[in-house]
Motif scaffolding. Structure first.
Motif, mmCIF file in Angstrom:
data_model
loop_
_atom_site.group_PDB
_atom_site.id
_atom_site.type_symbol
_atom_site.label_atom_id
_atom_site.label_comp_id
_atom_site.label_asym_id
_atom_site.label_seq_id
_atom_site.Cartn_x
_atom_site.Cartn_y
_atom_site.Cartn_z
ATOM 1 N N UNK A 85 -8.216 5.338 4.315
ATOM 2 C CA UNK A 85 -8.478 3.906 4.494
ATOM 3 C C UNK A 85 -9.412 3.369 3.409
ATOM 4 N N UNK A 86 -10.257 4.245 2.843
ATOM 5 C CA UNK A 86 -11.172 3.788 1.779
ATOM 6 C C UNK A 86 -10.358 3.281 0.590
ATOM 7 N N UNK A 87 -9.311 4.022 0.247
ATOM 8 C CA UNK A 87 -8.428 3.644 -0.859
ATOM 9 C C UNK A 87 -7.623 2.395 -0.498
ATOM 10 N N UNK A 88 -7.027 2.424 0.698
ATOM 11 C CA UNK A 88 -6.167 1.302 1.109
ATOM 12 C C UNK A 88 -6.960 0.001 1.219
ATOM 13 N N UNK A 89 -8.180 0.088 1.768
ATOM 14 C CA UNK A 89 -9.006 -1.114 1.913
ATOM 15 C C UNK A 89 -9.340 -1.687 0.546
ATOM 16 N N UNK A 90 -9.711 -0.812 -0.358
ATOM 17 C CA UNK A 90 -10.067 -1.262 -1.697
ATOM 18 C C UNK A 90 -8.882 -1.953 -2.381
ATOM 19 N N UNK A 91 -7.708 -1.346 -2.268
ATOM 20 C CA UNK A 91 -6.513 -1.905 -2.924
ATOM 21 C C UNK A 91 -6.101 -3.221 -2.278
ATOM 22 N N UNK A 92 -6.110 -3.259 -0.942
ATOM 23 C CA UNK A 92 -5.628 -4.481 -0.283
ATOM 24 C C UNK A 92 -6.605 -5.636 -0.502
ATOM 25 N N UNK A 93 -7.863 -5.316 -0.762
ATOM 26 C CA UNK A 93 -8.832 -6.382 -1.040
ATOM 27 C C UNK A 93 -8.834 -6.779 -2.522
ATOM 28 N N UNK A 94 -7.920 -6.211 -3.284
ATOM 29 C CA UNK A 94 -7.695 -6.688 -4.643
ATOM 30 C C UNK A 94 -8.361 -5.894 -5.744
ATOM 31 N N UNK A 95 -8.981 -4.753 -5.417
ATOM 32 C CA UNK A 95 -9.589 -3.941 -6.479
ATOM 33 C C UNK A 95 -8.482 -3.274 -7.290
ATOM 34 N N UNK A 146 -1.161 -7.484 -3.750
ATOM 35 C CA UNK A 146 -2.473 -6.862 -3.496
ATOM 36 C C UNK A 146 -3.592 -7.878 -3.749
ATOM 37 N N UNK A 147 -4.488 -8.013 -2.798
ATOM 38 C CA UNK A 147 -5.594 -8.966 -2.928
ATOM 39 C C UNK A 147 -5.255 -10.355 -2.429
ATOM 40 N N UNK A 181 -7.074 -2.650 8.852
ATOM 41 C CA UNK A 181 -6.785 -1.490 9.703
ATOM 42 C C UNK A 181 -7.228 -1.740 11.151
ATOM 43 N N UNK A 192 -11.378 9.584 3.329
ATOM 44 C CA UNK A 192 -10.607 8.805 4.298
ATOM 45 C C UNK A 192 -9.621 7.913 3.540
ATOM 46 N N UNK A 223 -12.261 0.334 7.739
ATOM 47 C CA UNK A 223 -13.105 1.217 6.935
ATOM 48 C C UNK A 223 -14.205 0.374 6.302
ATOM 49 N N UNK A 255 -17.506 0.414 3.736
ATOM 50 C CA UNK A 255 -18.037 1.241 2.659
ATOM 51 C C UNK A 255 -19.508 1.569 2.890
ATOM 52 N N UNK A 314 0.819 -1.219 0.000
ATOM 53 C CA UNK A 314 0.000 0.000 0.000
ATOM 54 C C UNK A 314 0.848 1.262 0.000
ATOM 55 N N UNK A 323 -14.710 -7.555 -6.754
ATOM 56 C CA UNK A 323 -13.538 -6.972 -7.419
ATOM 57 C C UNK A 323 -12.532 -8.028 -7.861
ATOM 58 N N UNK A 324 -12.600 -9.209 -7.266
ATOM 59 C CA UNK A 324 -11.689 -10.274 -7.711
ATOM 60 C C UNK A 324 -12.397 -11.218 -8.686
ATOM 61 N N UNK A 332 -17.746 -7.144 -1.274
ATOM 62 C CA UNK A 332 -16.894 -6.156 -1.937
ATOM 63 C C UNK A 332 -15.683 -6.806 -2.626
ATOM 64 N N UNK A 358 -10.736 0.614 -10.504
ATOM 65 C CA UNK A 358 -11.910 0.249 -9.698
ATOM 66 C C UNK A 358 -11.878 0.988 -8.358
ATOM 67 N N UNK A 375 -14.544 3.388 -6.599
ATOM 68 C CA UNK A 375 -15.011 3.179 -5.215
ATOM 69 C C UNK A 375 -14.965 4.511 -4.460
#
Lengths: 235, 235
Positions: free
Chosen positions: B130-140, A77-78, A84, B128, A88, A90, A52, A104-105, A100, B144, B148
């Motif tokens: 974390x919105x970006x980091x959460x999305x990226x770490x979850x593989x978006x 990533x993913x 955190x 926030x 966070x 959504x 990140x 995305x996967x 979510x 995408x 988000x």
């Protein structure tokens, strides 16, 4: 074996050295307790490992792949998921949040629906699937965040202070979920500045001290393990 | 003004409900031009707002200040600039866009873009992390994750769009200078109101004013509803 290798990692903010590590390894099946006082860089380290934020220098090798160029996607990533301390969620329902990562996967609709239902049940949130995620309590939010990650069954999972400010019941549920992930072979890196039920599951330790990260075996007797953890581990 | 207020308002409604071709042609020009300007400017402006919020590059501070300054420049000055660009001797003179709807669209784009860029930058800056980091770490994917963020920021981004549209659909200076107020071609609501009022034909001016008033009410009610549904976020 899914693994992340860390070589000569260094993190600095301006001239201030936060931490450095010569060689570390985080692999599937590992359970690592990341220890360090407040401000030593536990969260930063986890974000660096998750891809990140970039490290100042050093190399992260994920399954033999190195992420060297800023425009390239970090390969972990993913697959290596960072949670955190204050997750966070959504805007939308609990169900939206649970599905979510799967959406995305590009997970198939049927599999995703099955996993979402199973995750909601595991997190004790099955009665709240249509509720707005912003109305959840602190413990429910943390459970939802772990369940959301569980849906994609990550190879490695990093939990940042997962049970801070949580009531006993939420701690028990979170511990059960983490234990389930461990049984499934997910590698765990748990950050905490104190021992708790989840850290009792760990078999290794990474210690950030004097700006250096050192690794070693972790003995649950090193810290005071709470009763609830022993109950989950033995059940 | 010899007629009573009541009579004028009655005539104004008559013009609208009898589908008076002159009145509705003016309304059509207004919406064609302003919607075209908004749609052309929207995506590039949001991208620029995103870049200004997150990227760090030399000259960023200057660009931000320039955009903020452009927001407050009177539309008549932008009209003058557009006129000088489009006049035969100007750099875009060969396009022959002066006194055409295309010229008006160009002028309104110059008015609308700074509002969209500045307001979307403010929205993206407030998000926030974390919105970006959460999305990226979850593989978006990167794209995408941008989507988000836009979803999370739908209220402030829609507010930016409404503000930009309001500014261009009501501006008179630029439309008058670049469009020339030609009936059935470039006469839009604000230029028509200015002209009809100066001629003493208040009924049509009121009819057109009512259209703007109703539009404003509808947009604000829609935004209010959206804001009402977005519940305060707890962390």
């Amino acid at each position: 074996m899914v693994q992340l290798k860390i070589n000569k990692l260094c993190m600095q903010f301006g001239d201030r050295l936060l931490f450095k590590a010569d060689a570390l390894q985080f692999a599937k099946g590992d359970t690592i307790f990341l220890q360090g006082d407040n401000g030593t860089g536990k969260t930063t380290l986890m974000k660096v490992l998750a891809g990140l934020i970039p490290a100042t220098s050093g190399e992260l090798v994920w399954q033999g792949q190195t992420h060297t160029k800023w425009w390239q996607k970090s390969p972990q990533l993913g697959k290596l998921v960072y949670l955190h301390q204050h997750p966070y969620l959504y805007e939308g329902s609990v169900k939206y949040n649970l599905s979510f990562a799967g959406r995305h996967q590009k997970m198939s609709g049927k599999l995703l629906a099955q996993r979402v239902d199973a995750a909601a049940k595991m997190a004790g949130l099955e009665h709240l699937l249509d509720a707005n995620a912003s109305n959840l309590s602190g413990g429910e939010r943390q459970r939802l965040a772990i369940a959301r990650a569980w849906v994609i069954q990550p190879d490695l999972l990093m939990l940042d202070e997962p049970v801070s400010n949580m009531d006993k019941e939420s701690r028990r549920l979170v511990l059960e979920m983490v234990h389930t992930l461990k049984r499934q072979g997910t590698g765990l890196l748990v950050s905490s500045h104190q021992t708790c039920g989840i850290t009792a599951l760990c078999r290794q330790t990474w210690q950030i001290e004097n700006q250096r990260i050192t690794s070693g075996p972790f003995n649950t007797e090193q810290g005071s393990v709470q009763e609830e953890s022993l109950h989950v581990i033995t059940s | 003004m010899t007629e009573s207020w009541f009579s004028l308002i009655q005539q104004a409604f008559g013009l609208l409900f009898s589908l008076d071709p002159n009145t509705w042609s003016i309304i059509g020009v207004s919406f064609n031009v302003s919607l075209a300007a908004l749609l052309i400017t929207l995506i590039p402006s949001l991208i620029l707002g995103f870049v200004l919020a997150f990227a760090r590059f030399p000259g960023r501070w200057t660009v931000i200040n320039l955009v903020q300054t452009l927001q407050s420049i009177p539309t008549v000055v932008i009209g003058l600039l557009a006129y000088l660009l489009l006049t035969r001797m100007g750099p875009l003179g060969d396009l022959r866009w002066l006194f055409t709807q295309k010229g008006m669209i160009l002028g309104q784009m110059m008015i609308c873009a700074p509002v969209l860029i500045a307001m979307s930058q403010a929205a993206f800056t407030s998000v926030d992390r974390r919105a970006w980091e959460t999305s990226r770490t979850l593989g978006a994917s990167w794209l995408a994750s941008v989507w988000v963020l836009c979803r999370e920021l739908k209220a402030p981004l829609l507010m930016a769009i409404v503000m930009a549209f309001s500014r261009i659909v009501t501006e008179v200076g630029c439309s008058m200078m670049v469009g020339g107020n030609i009936m059935f071609v470039t006469r839009n609501i604000p230029t028509a109101i200015a002209l009809e009022t100066s001629k003493g034909d208040f009924a049509q001016a009121i009819a057109l004013g009512l259209v703007l008033l109703i539009l404003s009410l509808l947009l604000n009610f829609a935004l209010g509803t959206l804001r009402g549904r977005s519940e305060p976020r707890s962390h």
